[in-house]
Design a protein around this motif. Sequence first.
Motif, PDB file in Angstrom:
ATOM      1  N   THR A  37       0.827  -1.209   0.000  1.00  0.00           N
ATOM      2  CA  THR A  37       0.000   0.000   0.000  1.00  0.00           C
ATOM      3  C   THR A  37       0.858   1.254   0.000  1.00  0.00           C
ATOM      4  OG1 THR A  37      -1.740  -1.180   1.213  1.00  0.00           O
ATOM      5  CG2 THR A  37      -1.847   1.224   1.202  1.00  0.00           C
ATOM      6  N   LEU A  38       1.945   1.227   0.775  1.00  0.00           N
ATOM      7  CA  LEU A  38       2.872   2.367   0.823  1.00  0.00           C
ATOM      8  C   LEU A  38       3.438   2.653  -0.556  1.00  0.00           C
ATOM      9  CD1 LEU A  38       4.735   4.463   2.157  1.00  0.00           C
ATOM     10  CD2 LEU A  38       6.291   2.566   2.743  1.00  0.00           C
ATOM     11  N   VAL A  40       0.670   4.370  -2.648  1.00  0.00           N
ATOM     12  CA  VAL A  40       0.358   5.738  -2.206  1.00  0.00           C
ATOM     13  C   VAL A  40       1.471   6.710  -2.610  1.00  0.00           C
ATOM     14  CG1 VAL A  40       0.070   7.210  -0.176  1.00  0.00           C
ATOM     15  CG2 VAL A  40      -1.119   5.010  -0.296  1.00  0.00           C
ATOM     16  N   VAL A  84       1.110   7.892  -6.118  1.00  0.00           N
ATOM     17  CA  VAL A  84       0.051   8.882  -6.322  1.00  0.00           C
ATOM     18  C   VAL A  84       0.635  10.281  -6.137  1.00  0.00           C
ATOM     19  CG1 VAL A  84      -2.133   9.788  -5.450  1.00  0.00           C
ATOM     20  CG2 VAL A  84      -1.798   7.314  -5.639  1.00  0.00           C
TER      21      VAL A  84
END
Length: 455
Positions: free
Chosen positions: A53-54, A57, A60
């Motif tokens: 997930t890191l 993110v 993004v």
Amino acid sequence: MSTQAKNQHISLGTKFSYGLGALGKDFGCAPIYIFLMFYYTDVVGLSAAFVGTLFLVARVIDAFTDPLMGMIVDNTRSRFGKFRPWVLIGTLINAVVLIMLFSAHRYDGTFVYIYAALTYILWGVTYTIMDIPYWSIIPSLSSERSEREHLVVWPRIFASIAWTLVGGYGLYTVGILGGGDQGQGFFLASIGIAVLFIASALLVFFRVKEKTDSGKVAKEKFTIRDVKKIIGENDQLKSLIGFVLSFNIAMQLIGGFGIYYFSYAIGEPALFPMFMLVAGAAEFTGIFLFPWISKVVNRRFMWPLACGFPILCCAVLYMGSVIAPQSAILVGIAGAAMKFGNGLFNGLSTVMLADVVDYGEEKTGMRSESVIFSVQTMLVKAAGAMAGFLIGSGLTLVGYVANEIQTPDTVMGLKVLMLLVPAILVGLSALIYKKTYRLDKRFQDNVDANNASYA
């Protein structure tokens, strides 16, 4: 040789210096894409789902910072040009962050999750500062396609050497430096890499100089609205984003899952460095042969050709997992197939971006090397993030447990993630290219004619 030809010729010294710049640069990023997931999960002890997930993110954030950095570079005016100052500044900052990144094992509890998140995001932002101007200098060195095709061989070969050495000897070096303590080994290795990284940036700064007299330097500064137009109205840039991103994700999935696949699905972790070494040699060969292959293979068929080799890699690995899981010969053939195609991909995609710069100038009336080449940096990091997310979530989904014997269902899941998913993505890349990309030799001939008219 005519005056125009001399102006567009790139000297051997410039090519060599530019290539050595890529050696240090990719020594700085290869450990991130090959080992950071492993470092976070098996050394630091972070959960795979959090790490995946890191990675996503952080990218993004890059979707905003990368084009912004491209605009900053294109708006730079200095006696050293607009590219080289940022190569040096970005390298100095990123080298420090790299050492911080591999210091996460020194912390624990909730703080280590915060520390890992902040340093990884900071690494992505600071790598952008250096990487975008490094690649976007290419169109300013020559407008001749043949000169560009021969130039990109140098940084791609040296980058391939860096990735091969890191992939093949990285864990061994970490073990030696750390005396069995992998955390300390990664930390000391990062310090050595940082020194090499800075030395290579200094070489680029002093030895690689853009041709600011080519008439291509914009007189007006770019605005956010201009950046939106440069990217939004360039249909061939959008096409390139589609097929390059698909290909890159596939390659990074194979590289990222490789250490888990050979360690847990095959039960032979020693096959991973061998896979990477053979793959690196094949990538070197693919890059080296790229200018000559491009002379005899029509550009329209070069990308499908590059895509065919990684698909062959997945097929050979699957066949090997069925009939001879621990066969070093089959693993070597698979690694060679994967990276030979990746070598062609590296040379071809970089030249295509330079072509897209020319096309964008005709399309929008604005020439912006750095904004266009910021897409390359963003794509590499986006592919790494998406691959990282898929690896993290995939490992969690199939029930992977670090440093334990895996269940049969987990082993099957690792095989699907390592072999099937990348093959599908590479096939998608070839399809997007075939349906949407159209910057062939006819367009370049038109650009060359226009350039000649300015001489």
